[in-house]
Design a protein around this motif. Structure first.
Motif, mmCIF file in Angstrom:
data_model
loop_
_atom_site.group_PDB
_atom_site.id
_atom_site.type_symbol
_atom_site.label_atom_id
_atom_site.label_comp_id
_atom_site.label_asym_id
_atom_site.label_seq_id
_atom_site.Cartn_x
_atom_site.Cartn_y
_atom_site.Cartn_z
ATOM 1 N N LEU A 100 79.024 -1.463 9.806
ATOM 2 C CA LEU A 100 78.561 -0.203 10.395
ATOM 3 C C LEU A 100 79.362 0.163 11.647
ATOM 4 N N PHE A 101 79.687 -0.826 12.482
ATOM 5 C CA PHE A 101 80.466 -0.563 13.689
ATOM 6 C C PHE A 101 81.843 -0.005 13.325
ATOM 7 N N THR A 102 82.464 -0.604 12.316
ATOM 8 C CA THR A 102 83.777 -0.141 11.879
ATOM 9 C C THR A 102 83.712 1.269 11.320
ATOM 10 N N ILE A 103 82.688 1.552 10.547
ATOM 11 C CA ILE A 103 82.539 2.903 9.983
ATOM 12 C C ILE A 103 82.342 3.924 11.095
ATOM 13 N N PHE A 104 81.450 3.630 12.043
ATOM 14 C CA PHE A 104 81.167 4.595 13.112
ATOM 15 C C PHE A 104 82.368 4.830 14.022
ATOM 16 N N ILE A 105 83.075 3.778 14.384
ATOM 17 C CA ILE A 105 84.155 3.910 15.363
ATOM 18 C C ILE A 105 85.466 4.352 14.718
ATOM 19 N N LEU A 106 85.850 3.729 13.619
ATOM 20 C CA LEU A 106 87.154 4.027 13.032
ATOM 21 C C LEU A 106 87.120 5.166 12.013
ATOM 22 N N ALA A 107 86.148 5.156 11.119
ATOM 23 C CA ALA A 107 86.131 6.157 10.053
ATOM 24 C C ALA A 107 85.591 7.502 10.543
ATOM 25 N N LEU A 108 84.489 7.485 11.280
ATOM 26 C CA LEU A 108 83.898 8.741 11.770
ATOM 27 C C LEU A 108 84.489 9.192 13.090
ATOM 28 N N LYS A 109 85.233 8.316 13.753
ATOM 29 C CA LYS A 109 85.918 8.612 15.018
ATOM 30 C C LYS A 109 84.978 9.185 16.076
ATOM 31 N N ILE A 110 83.899 8.463 16.325
ATOM 32 C CA ILE A 110 82.928 8.867 17.329
ATOM 33 C C ILE A 110 83.510 8.569 18.718
ATOM 34 N N HIS A 111 83.402 9.533 19.628
ATOM 35 C CA HIS A 111 83.880 9.367 20.999
ATOM 36 C C HIS A 111 82.808 9.854 21.958
ATOM 37 N N ILE A 112 82.583 9.099 23.029
ATOM 38 C CA ILE A 112 81.646 9.485 24.096
ATOM 39 C C ILE A 112 82.411 9.347 25.408
ATOM 40 N N TYR A 113 82.616 10.453 26.076
ATOM 41 C CA TYR A 113 83.320 10.434 27.355
ATOM 42 C C TYR A 113 82.344 10.763 28.485
ATOM 43 N N ALA A 114 82.441 10.027 29.564
ATOM 44 C CA ALA A 114 81.589 10.261 30.732
ATOM 45 C C ALA A 114 82.487 10.457 31.952
ATOM 46 N N GLY A 115 82.067 11.342 32.791
ATOM 47 C CA GLY A 115 82.824 11.490 34.016
ATOM 48 C C GLY A 115 83.251 12.827 34.262
#
Length: 69
Positions: free
Chosen positions: A54-69
Motif C-alpha cells: 500500500l505504501f508503494t502504491i500511494f507514494i510511487l504509483a499515485l504520486k501523492i505529495h504533501i507540502y508544508a510551509g
C-alpha cells in the motif's frame, strides 16, 4: 519545501495495519480476527507485506505529495 507525504502515509498505514489493533490476518483461532490485541509471527509478516504494498502504491504509483510551509 519538504515533501511530507511519505511520513504521513507511513504513520497512518502503520497505525491502521498494526496486527491485532483493527484486524489480524491470520488470527490465532480464525483466518481474520478483529480487535484481538494479540499477534503472532505470521500476522507480522503478512501485515508488513500489506504495508509495503500500500505504501508503494500511494507514494510511487499515485504520486501523492504533501507540502508544508
Amino acid at each position: 519545501m519538504a515533501d511530507w507525504a511519505p511520513v504521513v502515509v507511513g504513520v497512518v498505514l502503520f497505525i491502521l495495519l498494526s496486527p491485532g489493533l483493527l484486524f489480524q490476518l491470520p488470527g490465532h483461532t480464525r483466518h481474520v480476527e478483529f480487535g484481538s490485541f494479540k499477534t503472532n509471527g505470521k500476522a507480522i509478516v503478512i501485515h508488513t507485506l500489506i504495508f509495503f504494498t500500500l505504501f508503494t502504491i500511494f507514494i510511487l504509483a499515485l504520486k501523492i505529495h504533501i507540502y508544508a510551509g
